[in-house]
Structures are given as C-alpha cells and as structure tokens.
Write an enzyme that holds these catalytic residues in place. Structure first.
Site, PDB file in Angstrom:
ATOM      1  N   ASP A 239      12.782  15.820 -31.700  1.00  0.00           N
ATOM      2  CA  ASP A 239      13.489  14.557 -31.907  1.00  0.00           C
ATOM      3  C   ASP A 239      15.002  14.678 -31.933  1.00  0.00           C
ATOM      4  OD1 ASP A 239      13.766  15.797 -34.484  1.00  0.00           O
ATOM      5  OD2 ASP A 239      14.156  13.806 -35.309  1.00  0.00           O
TER       6      ASP A 239
ATOM      7  N   ASP B 146       8.822  20.787 -32.848  1.00  0.00           N
ATOM      8  CA  ASP B 146      10.011  20.984 -33.672  1.00  0.00           C
ATOM      9  C   ASP B 146       9.621  20.657 -35.110  1.00  0.00           C
ATOM     10  OD1 ASP B 146      12.789  21.215 -34.398  1.00  0.00           O
ATOM     11  OD2 ASP B 146      12.824  19.021 -34.466  1.00  0.00           O
TER      12      ASP B 146
ATOM     13  N   CYS C 148       0.852  -1.183   0.000  1.00  0.00           N
ATOM     14  CA  CYS C 148       0.000   0.000   0.000  1.00  0.00           C
ATOM     15  C   CYS C 148       0.892   1.239   0.000  1.00  0.00           C
ATOM     16  CB  CYS C 148      -0.937   0.004   1.212  1.00  0.00           C
ATOM     17  SG  CYS C 148      -0.077   0.000   2.796  1.00  0.00           S
TER      18      CYS C 148
ATOM     19  N   CYS D  78       3.420   1.447   2.715  1.00  0.00           N
ATOM     20  CA  CYS D  78       4.601   0.607   2.526  1.00  0.00           C
ATOM     21  C   CYS D  78       5.633   1.303   1.638  1.00  0.00           C
ATOM     22  CB  CYS D  78       4.205  -0.728   1.913  1.00  0.00           C
ATOM     23  SG  CYS D  78       3.146  -1.749   2.955  1.00  0.00           S
TER      24      CYS D  78
END
Length: 752
Positions: free
Chosen positions: A634, A453, A48, A51
């Site tokens: 890119d 771009d 959970c 944790c």
C-alpha cells in the site's frame, strides 16, 4: 448471428463533423494526464476482434496520436495524444475514412448505459421479420402440399410482395453495417450475411418471374428472423455482462447546487464544477465530486467505497468521495477535484478497462478473427465451385455456398475472452475490487506465490499504545502534547493517551528523523528516537524498542506499540497456503515489529528491513526461480515493487503511487478481497478455456457439415446464433457463493 452491428453513439458525444479541438476542449473531452492528452471515442461499428485490430492499426501512424486502445464491449477507443492541446480531429477523420465513424465522449460523465436505440430498432426489425416469416411460411405450406401451375405462381407472387419490404426493413442492421465496411474497404461479419440474404432473395425473384417451381423467400425471411433473434439476445447479454459499468454510471450525479460568494445558490452541471467551489448537498442526493464537508452533520451510505452498507456519521472535515449517498442531513462541501479526476470516475475507468488488456487469450482470438473474412469467402467460393463441378446445377450449389457463408462464425472466438473479462470485472466490483486490465486477471489466475507488505496491508497501519511510557500522568500529558505536533502514526497513537496538560508546552518543533522537542517550565522535553532522546536524559538507555520520551535530566521512558491485524488476513493467508501457494511477508520495518506479526500468522517466509530496492530484488529473485508472485502492498515505498511483480493488488487506502502501480485496487476493509479476487480470476480462466473449446468445437463440426450440403441457410443461421449465445451465457452464468467465514471451501475453490 453476427457480433457485428451498427449502434448509436453515447449520450454527450460530439459528432465527428464538429470534432475540432476548440469545442472538445470547452467540453472537457481532452484531459491532461502527465503532459499527454487523453480522450475517448465512441466507435459504434467496432464489433469483433478483427475490428479492434483494424481500428488500432488505422490510428497507429495518425498525426498526433501516441497510442490507441480499442474496447469491444463498450465500442470505444481510448486515445493518448501527444499533448493536451493536440487536436483529435485527424483521428476522427482517419477512422471515418476506414469505415468506422467516431465521436468524442465527455470525460466528465462516466459511461452510462446507451440510449438503446439499437436494441429498440432490432426489436422492431425482429417483429417485422416474424410477421413476414409467419405469412410466407403459410403460403409455402400450400406449395409444399401440392399446389401447381397458376395457383403456385400466385402464392410465389404474394410471397414476393411480402418478402421484399420485409427484407428491406428487417435486413437494415446487416445491410448498413456491410455497406459501411465495404465503403471503408474492409470486410466484416455482416458482409457474408448480407450477401447470403440478398442472393436468396434475388434467386427467388428470378424464379418467380420465370414461373419456376422453387422459390426461397421463406428461407431468406426466416433466416433474417433467427439472425435478429440472435442479435437481440446478444445485445441483452452484452448489457448484462457490463452491468457493473452501467450500474456505476447511474450513481453519477448530473450536477449540484453551487453556493456563490454572496450566498446565492445556482445549479451547475457536472462538467462545470471546479475545485474550491462550495456545493450544497441535500438529503437523498449523491455526492457529485470528491470534496470535504465544511458544515453540517449527516449520515452517509459509503457502501460504494467500503462495501459496508451501515450508515456512517459525518461532520465538518470528513472527506467525501463522488457517488456516495447523503442520507439524513443537509451539508455544505468544498470541491477538491473535478469530476474527471473523482473517485467515481477513477473506478469507472478501471471497469471500462477490464477487457482492454492484450493477454495471451485475447491475442489468439484477435488473430482468429482477422483471418475470418478472407477464409470464409474463399471457403464459400470453393464450396460453390466444387458442388457446381460435381452436380452441374448452380442453384443447389449456390445455396450450399450460402449456408457455408452463414455458419462459419468467429463471433464465439471474438467474444470468448472480452465478455468473460467484463463479467469478471462486474463480479469483482460487487466484491469491492476494481480491475484495471483484463491481462491482470489472466496473470492473477496463474500465481503460485503471494507476497504481503506489513504496515497498512497485513496490519491496519494504525498503531496503539500497548504499555510503557512515563509513570507520572503529568509526564504522559507532556508526551501526548509533543506527539500532537507530529503526523507520524506512532505519534498519533501516543497523542490519544494524553490528558489535559497542567502547563503549556512551549517552543514545539519537529526534527525530521529524530522526533519532537519542546520546553515545559524551562526544561527540554523530547519524544522520538531513543538515542536522540537520551541526549538530554540521565541514566541507562532502556533495551525495549519503541518511541522514547524524557524530560531534561530525567529518565528515558519507552512506549510499547502494537499493531492491529487487518480483518481477515489470517484467514486469507490460511486459504492461500491450503491452496498450495507460498505466502511471504516482505517489510521495511525492523525485525521486532515484523516478527511480532509473524508470530500471529503462519507465513512461509519472513523478510524485514527491506528497502524499496530490496523488495524489487526479492521479486526478481522469485521470478528467476520460476515463481509468479502476487504482491499486495500500500505504501509509496511499495509502488516500484507493485509494478515489478507478476501481478499486484493495493487497498483503497494506499498511496496514490501504490494505487496507480497496482493491477487491482480493493476498497473493502478486510483482506478477504485478495482471496476473492484470486477465486474470481481462476474461475474466469476456466470460463475462457471453456469458451475457446465451445467455439472451436462448433466451427470444427459446423463447417464440414455445411460444405457437405447437410445444412440449410435456416439451420446455419440458428447454429451461428446459438454458438455466440452459448459463449456469452457461459461467461455470465451465476457463481456458486462461498462463505467468507469458512476459509476451507474458499481454499478448495482456489485449488480447483
């Protein structure tokens, strides 16, 4: 139902007792990334939001650990160590001391679906609890019908004989988890559940021994039955939510046939395959690691990479990504990268990171889960004291407190965000989009501006010769021969137009920033920048822009190049604008090239001649205006801008730096992936808000009812299971499909 449970470690995991670095290094479980050691730990007891915080805090000051990030759905921890040679054993020992036994996972094998001993164990426990509950309920009916005296005592005694072994066996998942938590001096969801079941059973045993009129064996056993039903359904729904990770893992080959220097062939496991080895891949086998074809011709199913299922022909020199399927011919391939650095491993790691981000919603859920344990025990204690003071009867008071223990559940809050992010990662993966971080999904849902771009993003990055160049075919052939010497995209386009050369070109050489030069029949020939080419030419310099060519003493000719728009880019821009988002193009290319693209697509703003620093400055200016920009780029020069943007995307063809800097990477050729990602992010944000509403509403209604005494332990178990199942089911419910050919519905969904 609780989200806390015990589970088995993943296949190939190294037991904590054997966790020394020597063996981990041999198995490839600690890898070198930029001088740091990276490894993954399987931690089955992560269950959970509380944790997650406990595990990360336990490792925050551990020797040799730089950072730790826990993952709820995968029940794993990603560790960054000080160096590749750092021993991970202190981290394993630290987690074990805090009640979270951990094992190392081999990086070479993508996370596969667990050998589901936990689910099978839960099913066995469920069957036992169902058998016990049925028989005890039949005996209880007799008591409810009016059995008294010795008959009632016999029915109680038989119920006790059935209930004790049933509780001992069917309650193991809860008892084991609670015991592990208490040994680690912590509390989890199974502590109050175990306490409730044991208290109900103990009270019933005391009543049976004292021949009392009321026992609660039926409540204890039926409570376990419904808790196990919820637990088992939760396991199934978690598996469905992370189906993208598990389906990807099934594409991973476990090994391949290696061809030795003497021609002999032997099988090698995946983690033993190294760069420059030669592998033989038969038809029907998947490519185990990234490489390139040395010999053989075949058809490939590259749908994992491109999203297109049509077979692609491939021969010597063609690059191969791990996970693609060899369809028709036997091939020999040379290994380029080890398994842990392959395309498949990279995609798998992106998917596994889907819920590791600590966005705003995740932080809210984590804080709520951390408050659960002390608050619920205090609430149960106050409920018992309040009812005992009011009634003077400790049995009814205790049972009302047990109901309060069971019904207060942070599971729905703990699952509200991660299960949505994992399900969204699966949807994105099926659309050819990889998500690196769940927080990126949150940011993508809030954008109000998109910045593209140009080269390689809006356009394919592969120019073609539209017009111009030398009139004589011999001169065009010389220009093509010069172009073949260069790797520049414009040169490749010109090289594709040439015919066979009548005379060889000699002394070929490339001048960086200028172009390519050579000699033909004693005359110099140049191809490249116009002013540089004009140095050997005669006559006026043409006004047209583009790569220039000239033979010594001859006129200057200019090639006119055009770029091809990427599929779907016009539709994507139109969909974003229809949704009310501002769309800009931001390019480092000259004004002519950028304006030519802008004439084909209606952008809200056009920026050209931008350096990498200019791109960052522009994004910061947008941020200063209060805008949240999605950057799509890119190139290597886009990496800094991708990192600086509110959120970013890059195509799979992007540079390594671009892919690393982006929050999302899409492998599809078309630009529709960008709008699909935005739509899925918006839907995920709505689901998270819905899940928070469900969880908060449940607790606001259920807790007062339980404290007021209107809820039995059995009803509390059903309600708690139902709340978590509803949250998970909401996250994985199917999405209404939107046609990619019609941008208007996509725009309407994005604007919703």
């Amino acid at each position: 139902m609780s989200c806390c449970d015990t589970s088995t470690s993943s296949p190939g995991a190294l037991p904590a007792g054997d966790g020394g670095f020597g063996r981990a290094e041999r198995l490839g479980q600690v890898r070198d990334v930029d001088g740091r050691g990276h490894c993954r730990l399987s931690v089955p007891d992560i269950s959970c939001g509380k944790c997650l915080g406990a595990v990360e805090r336990a490792l925050s000051d551990c020797e040799g650990v730089v950072s730790a990030r826990a993952n709820l759905t995968l029940r794993q921890v990603s560790l960054v160590l000080r160096s590749p040679g750092t021993d991970p054993k202190p981290a394993l020992d630290r987690l074990g001391a805090h009640g979270y036994p951990a094992t190392l996972i081999d990086f070479a094998v993508p996370s596969d679906e667990r050998v589901d001993d936990t689910a099978r164990g839960l099913l066995r426990c469920l069957a036992v609890a169902g058998f016990g509950a049925t028989n005890i309920m039949l005996l209880s009916v007799s008591v409810w019908a009016g059995a008294e005296g010795a008959s009632r005592d016999v029915f109680h005694a038989v119920s006790a004989l059935i209930a004790l072994p049933v509780v001992a066996y069917a309650g193991r998942p809860f008892f084991a988890s609670a015991l592990t938590a208490l040994k680690g001096r912590r509390l989890n969801m199974d502590v109050p559940i175990s306490l409730a079941v044991l208290l109900a059973t103990a009270i019933s045993l005391v009543e049976t021994a004292m021949r009392g009129p009321h026992v609660y064996f039926d409540a204890a056993v039926v409570l376990l039955f419904f808790l196990l039903v919820g637990r088992y359904l939760d396991q199934l729904m978690r598996a469905k939510a992370r189906s993208a990770v598990t389906s990807l893992a099934r594409l991973a080959s476990r090994g391949a046939m290696r061809e030795g220097p003497d021609g002999t062939v032997a099988y090698l496991a995946l983690d033993q395959i190294r760069p420059d080895m030669v592998l033989r891949i038969a038809p029907g086998e998947r490519i185990p690691v990234d490489g390139c074809i040395l010999s053989g011709v075949t058809d490939l199913d590259r749908s994992l990479v491109t999203g297109e299922h049509a077979p692609v022909s491939a021969g010597p020199g063609v690059a191969l990504e791990a996970g693609i399927l060899n369809l028709t011919g036997a091939i020999r391939m040379r290994v380029l990268r080890p398994a842990e650095d392959s395309f498949l491993a990279e995609v798998s790691r992106m998917l596994e990171a889907a819920e590791q981000g600590r966005g705003a919603y995740v932080r809210i859920a984590d804080r709520a889960a951390q408050l659960y344990a002390p608050v619920v025990h205090l609430l149960a204690a106050l409920t018992f004291l309040g009812w005992f003071v009011a009634t003077g009867e400790w049995y009814p008071s205790l049972f009302i407190a047990i109901s309060a223990l069971i019904i207060t559940c942070p599971c729905a809050l703990g699952l509200a965000v991660p299960v949505v992010h994992v399900a969204a990662a699966g949807r994105l993966f099926r659309q050819g989009i990889m998500m690196k971080d769940g927080s990126g999904l949150e940011r993508l849902a809030t954008i109000d501006c998109v910045v593209f771009d140009k080269t390689g993003t809006v356009t394919t990055g592969t120019p073609v010769v539209a017009d111009g160049g030398p009139d004589l075919s011999e001169d065009r052939a010389v220009a093509a021969a010069l172009a073949a010497r260069s790797l520049h995209p414009a040169s490749r386009a010109i090289a594709a137009t040439g015919d066979a050369l009548p005379a060889p070109v000699e002394d070929l050489r490339e001048t960086p920033g200028c172009g390519v030069e050579g000699r033909v029949a004693g005359r110099r020939a140049r191809l490249g920048r116009a002013d540089w080419v004009a140095e050997i030419a005669s006559g006026a310099l043409p006004t047209a822009s583009g790569p220039a060519f000239a033979l010594e003493g001859g006129p200057v000719s200019v090639f006119t190049l055009s770029e091809t728009l990427r599929d779907g880019v016009a539709e994507a821009v139109a969909a974003f604008r229809a949704a009310g988002l501002r769309v800009e193009i931001l390019s480092g290319d000259g004004a002519g090239a950028v304006e030519a693209v802008a004439r084909k697509i209606a952008f809200d703003a056009v920026h050209h001649g931008a350096t990498p620093a200019d791109k960052i400055a522009h994004l910061k200016a947008l941020q200063a205006e209060g805008r949240r920009a999605l950057m799509v780029g890119d190139g290597l020069n886009d990496a800094a801008a991708l990192a600086a943007a509110h959120v970013s995307m890059a195509p799979g063809s992007a540079s390594d730096a671009g892919r690393m800097a982006a929050d999302f990477v899409f492998t599809r050729e078309g630009m529709g992936a960008v709008t699909d990602a935005h739509r899925i992010a918006r839907r995920a944000a709505r689901q998270v808000r819905q899940n928070f509403g469900i969880a908060i509403a449940y607790n606001c209604v259920a807790i007062p009812l339980a404290v007021a005494g209107y809820v039995t332990p059995l009803v509390a178990a059903i309600a708690m299971s139902g709340s978590s199942i509803v949250v998970v089911a909401n996250a994985i419910r199917p999405e209404r499909r939107v046609s990619a050919k019609d941008p208007a519905p996509a725009a309407r969904k994005a604007a919703a």
